[in-house]
Design an enzyme around this catalytic site. Structure first.
Site, PDB file in Angstrom:
ATOM      1  N   SER A   1       0.847  -1.194   0.000  1.00 44.06           N
ATOM      2  CA  SER A   1       0.000   0.000   0.000  1.00 44.06           C
ATOM      3  C   SER A   1       0.876   1.234   0.000  1.00 44.06           C
ATOM      4  CB  SER A   1      -0.889   0.029   1.241  1.00 44.06           C
ATOM      5  OG  SER A   1      -1.422   1.335   1.394  1.00 44.06           O
TER       6      SER A   1
ATOM      7  N   HIS B   1      -1.122  -1.327  -4.323  1.00 44.92           N
ATOM      8  CA  HIS B   1      -2.400  -1.059  -3.654  1.00 44.92           C
ATOM      9  C   HIS B   1      -2.496   0.441  -3.366  1.00 44.92           C
ATOM     10  CE1 HIS B   1      -5.877  -2.276  -1.149  1.00 44.92           C
ATOM     11  NE2 HIS B   1      -5.466  -1.362  -0.285  1.00 44.92           N
TER      12      HIS B   1
ATOM     13  N   ASP C   1      -4.748   3.364  -1.725  1.00 49.07           N
ATOM     14  CA  ASP C   1      -5.830   3.633  -0.781  1.00 49.07           C
ATOM     15  C   ASP C   1      -6.384   5.036  -1.000  1.00 49.07           C
ATOM     16  OD1 ASP C   1      -6.065   1.268   0.917  1.00 49.07           O
ATOM     17  OD2 ASP C   1      -3.991   1.702   1.477  1.00 49.07           O
TER      18      ASP C   1
ATOM     19  N   MET D   1      -9.061   7.748   0.114  1.00 50.95           N
ATOM     20  CA  MET D   1      -9.915   8.093   1.266  1.00 50.95           C
ATOM     21  C   MET D   1     -10.452   9.506   1.096  1.00 50.95           C
ATOM     22  SD  MET D   1      -7.607   6.600   4.354  1.00 50.95           S
ATOM     23  CE  MET D   1      -6.782   5.005   4.245  1.00 50.95           C
TER      24      MET D   1
ATOM     25  N   HIS E   1      -8.265   0.797  -3.930  1.00 56.15           N
ATOM     26  CA  HIS E   1      -9.217   0.544  -2.837  1.00 56.15           C
ATOM     27  C   HIS E   1      -9.935   1.857  -2.525  1.00 56.15           C
ATOM     28  CE1 HIS E   1      -9.573  -0.628   1.742  1.00 56.15           C
ATOM     29  NE2 HIS E   1     -10.735  -0.444   1.167  1.00 56.15           N
TER      30      HIS E   1
ATOM     31  N   MET F   1     -12.273   4.120  -0.634  1.00 54.39           N
ATOM     32  CA  MET F   1     -12.967   4.365   0.637  1.00 54.39           C
ATOM     33  C   MET F   1     -13.629   5.738   0.501  1.00 54.39           C
ATOM     34  SD  MET F   1      -9.957   2.798   3.021  1.00 54.39           S
ATOM     35  CE  MET F   1      -8.764   2.897   1.681  1.00 54.39           C
TER      36      MET F   1
ATOM     37  N   MET G   1     -11.030  -6.691   5.297  1.00 56.75           N
ATOM     38  CA  MET G   1     -10.290  -5.715   6.101  1.00 56.75           C
ATOM     39  C   MET G   1      -9.976  -6.340   7.459  1.00 56.75           C
ATOM     40  SD  MET G   1      -9.860  -3.018   4.250  1.00 56.75           S
ATOM     41  CE  MET G   1      -9.033  -2.076   5.541  1.00 56.75           C
TER      42      MET G   1
ATOM     43  N   GLY H   1      -9.037   3.494   7.255  1.00 59.92           N
ATOM     44  CA  GLY H   1      -8.800   4.911   7.539  1.00 59.92           C
ATOM     45  C   GLY H   1      -7.334   5.237   7.765  1.00 59.92           C
ATOM     46  N   PHE H   2      -6.605   4.292   8.335  1.00 59.34           N
ATOM     47  CA  PHE H   2      -5.211   4.573   8.687  1.00 59.34           C
ATOM     48  C   PHE H   2      -4.338   3.341   8.506  1.00 59.34           C
ATOM     49  CE2 PHE H   2      -7.994   7.215  11.222  1.00 59.34           C
ATOM     50  CZ  PHE H   2      -7.532   8.484  10.895  1.00 59.34           C
ATOM     51  N   GLY H   3      -3.084   3.585   8.150  1.00 59.61           N
ATOM     52  CA  GLY H   3      -2.106   2.508   8.150  1.00 59.61           C
ATOM     53  C   GLY H   3      -1.592   2.302   9.570  1.00 59.61           C
ATOM     54  N   GLY H   4      -0.811   1.268   9.750  1.00 59.66           N
ATOM     55  CA  GLY H   4      -0.117   1.069  11.018  1.00 59.66           C
ATOM     56  C   GLY H   4      -0.966   0.560  12.171  1.00 59.66           C
TER      57      GLY H   4
ATOM     58  N   ASP I   1      -6.263  -6.964   4.153  1.00 55.13           N
ATOM     59  CA  ASP I   1      -5.704  -5.605   4.221  1.00 55.13           C
ATOM     60  C   ASP I   1      -5.800  -5.062   5.638  1.00 55.13           C
ATOM     61  OD1 ASP I   1      -4.933  -2.982   3.758  1.00 55.13           O
ATOM     62  OD2 ASP I   1      -6.638  -2.475   2.467  1.00 55.13           O
ATOM     63  N   GLY I   2      -4.645  -4.726   6.211  1.00 51.04           N
ATOM     64  CA  GLY I   2      -4.611  -4.069   7.516  1.00 51.04           C
ATOM     65  C   GLY I   2      -3.784  -4.841   8.526  1.00 51.04           C
ATOM     66  N   GLY I   3      -2.650  -4.247   8.926  1.00 50.88           N
ATOM     67  CA  GLY I   3      -1.832  -4.872   9.966  1.00 50.88           C
ATOM     68  C   GLY I   3      -1.173  -6.171   9.534  1.00 50.88           C
TER      69      GLY I   3
ATOM     70  N   GLY J   1       1.240  -2.189   4.189  1.00 48.91           N
ATOM     71  CA  GLY J   1       1.784  -0.837   4.106  1.00 48.91           C
ATOM     72  C   GLY J   1       3.021  -0.720   4.973  1.00 48.91           C
ATOM     73  N   SER J   2       2.794  -0.489   6.261  1.00 51.34           N
ATOM     74  CA  SER J   2       3.907  -0.246   7.180  1.00 51.34           C
ATOM     75  C   SER J   2       4.972  -1.333   7.118  1.00 51.34           C
ATOM     76  CB  SER J   2       3.409  -0.191   8.635  1.00 51.34           C
ATOM     77  OG  SER J   2       2.127   0.336   8.688  1.00 51.34           O
TER      78      SER J   2
HETATM   79  C1  DX5 Z   1      -6.461   1.113   5.657  1.00 47.89           C
HETATM   80  C2  DX5 Z   1      -5.908   0.777   4.295  1.00 47.89           C
HETATM   81  C3  DX5 Z   1      -4.755  -0.180   4.302  1.00 47.89           C
HETATM   82  C4  DX5 Z   1      -3.570   0.274   5.060  1.00 47.89           C
HETATM   83  C5  DX5 Z   1      -2.637  -0.863   5.277  1.00 47.89           C
HETATM   84  O1  DX5 Z   1      -7.627   1.850   5.492  1.00 47.89           O
HETATM   85  O2  DX5 Z   1      -6.931   0.211   3.497  1.00 47.89           O
HETATM   86  O3  DX5 Z   1      -4.408  -0.503   2.971  1.00 47.89           O
HETATM   87  O4  DX5 Z   1      -2.900   1.300   4.436  1.00 47.89           O
HETATM   88  O5  DX5 Z   1      -1.569  -0.385   6.035  1.00 47.89           O
HETATM   89  P1  DX5 Z   1      -0.864  -1.274   7.146  1.00 47.89           P
HETATM   90  O6  DX5 Z   1      -0.276  -2.450   6.427  1.00 47.89           O
HETATM   91  O7  DX5 Z   1       0.145  -0.352   7.714  1.00 47.89           O
HETATM   92  O8  DX5 Z   1      -1.925  -1.693   8.118  1.00 47.89           O
HETATM   93 ZN    ZN Z   2      -6.436  -0.662   1.465  1.00 42.92          ZN
END
Ligand code: DX5
Ligand code: ZN
Length: 221
Positions: A10, A35, A37, A39, A68, A70, A139, A144-147, A177-179, A199-200
């Site tokens: 991401s 990917h 994102d 938003m 993706h 959102m 999900m 909404g947020f990475g990390g 997707d996520g964490g 992402g992170s």
């Molecule tokens: C959250 C995004 C994810 C996010 C993943 O809304 O859809 O794609 O950026 O980031 P990490 O891998 O850091 O959770």
């Molecule tokens: Zn995503």
């Protein structure tokens, strides 16, 4: 033998000041899809990027763009992101009044259609539109947020989505997707996922080593 998942970094976690370079580095590091994102500050409590940015980074890689969305309402944006170079457009069932129509419209535009399930959204919608989806995205955090930290209950949901797809004879991808990290990637794949967004985890340190660790499977963590 577990399959090797597609890795979809991401760009939310990238250096936005060097986006083109980051996308090239991801391709060189072995990423399968990019990917993206999107938003809107309304469907989710954050604002990221629009079609002009997707268009600007499109020439920097030949990898598929997995976008993706959102965004709500989402229908007015499908065409612009497709024209900007999106190969896959994924939408949440909550982001438009008629998800059946939205998925059909995405395919009409020549893109692959993805359907995204938040942690609190039941999979029952999938049963109704399974023939219209090329990708299901589970999900594993609230969007909404990475990390954020991976929600372990997602594993059960990945398995449930896998059985709906298999029962329907669907060849759709099943993405998470996520964490996602090397500590939970193998469990996601064991539950039935074949594509992992990260992402992170990818952007911290060496991109190629991190992507390899996500692909490596059990014991790699
Ligand atoms: C959250 C995004 C994810 C996010 C993943 O809304 O859809 O794609 O950026 O980031 P990490 O891998 O850091 O959770
Ligand atoms: Zn995503």
């Amino acid at each position: 033998m577990a399959l090797t998942p597609l890795i979809c970094p991401s760009i939310l976690a990238s250096d936005f000041a060097r986006l083109g370079e980051e996308v090239r580095a991801l391709e060189a590091a072995g990423a399968d899809w990019i990917h993206v994102d999107v938003m809107d500050g309304h469907f989710v409590p954050n604002i990221t990027l629009g079609p002009d940015i997707v268009k600007a980074i499109r020439p920097h890689t030949t990898l598929p763009f997995d976008v993706h969305l959102m965004v709500a309402p989402v229908d007015p944006w499908l065409e612009a992101f497709r024209a900007a170079g999106a190969d896959i457009l994924s939408v949440h069932p909550e982001s438009g009044p008629h998800v059946h129509r939205t998925l059909g419209r995405i395919r009409q535009l020549g893109a692959k259609a993805g359907l995204v399930f938040n942690p609190g959204t039941p999979l029952s919608v999938l049963e109704e539109v399974v023939d219209l989806v090329d990708l299901v995205l589970i999900m594993s955090v609230n969007p909404g947020f990475g990390g954020q930290t991976f929600l372990d209950a997602s594993l059960r949901k990945i398995a449930a989505a896998r059985s709906i797809l298999d029962r329907a004879g669907s060849a759709a991808h099943l993405q998470v997707d996520g964490g996602v990290t090397s500590a939970n990637a193998a469990a996601c794949v064991a539950a039935g996922a074949d594509a992992l967004v990260a992402g992170s985890f990818v952007f911290k340190g060496d991109y190629a080593a991190n992507i390899t660790a996500l692909k490596a499977g059990p014991g790699a963590a």
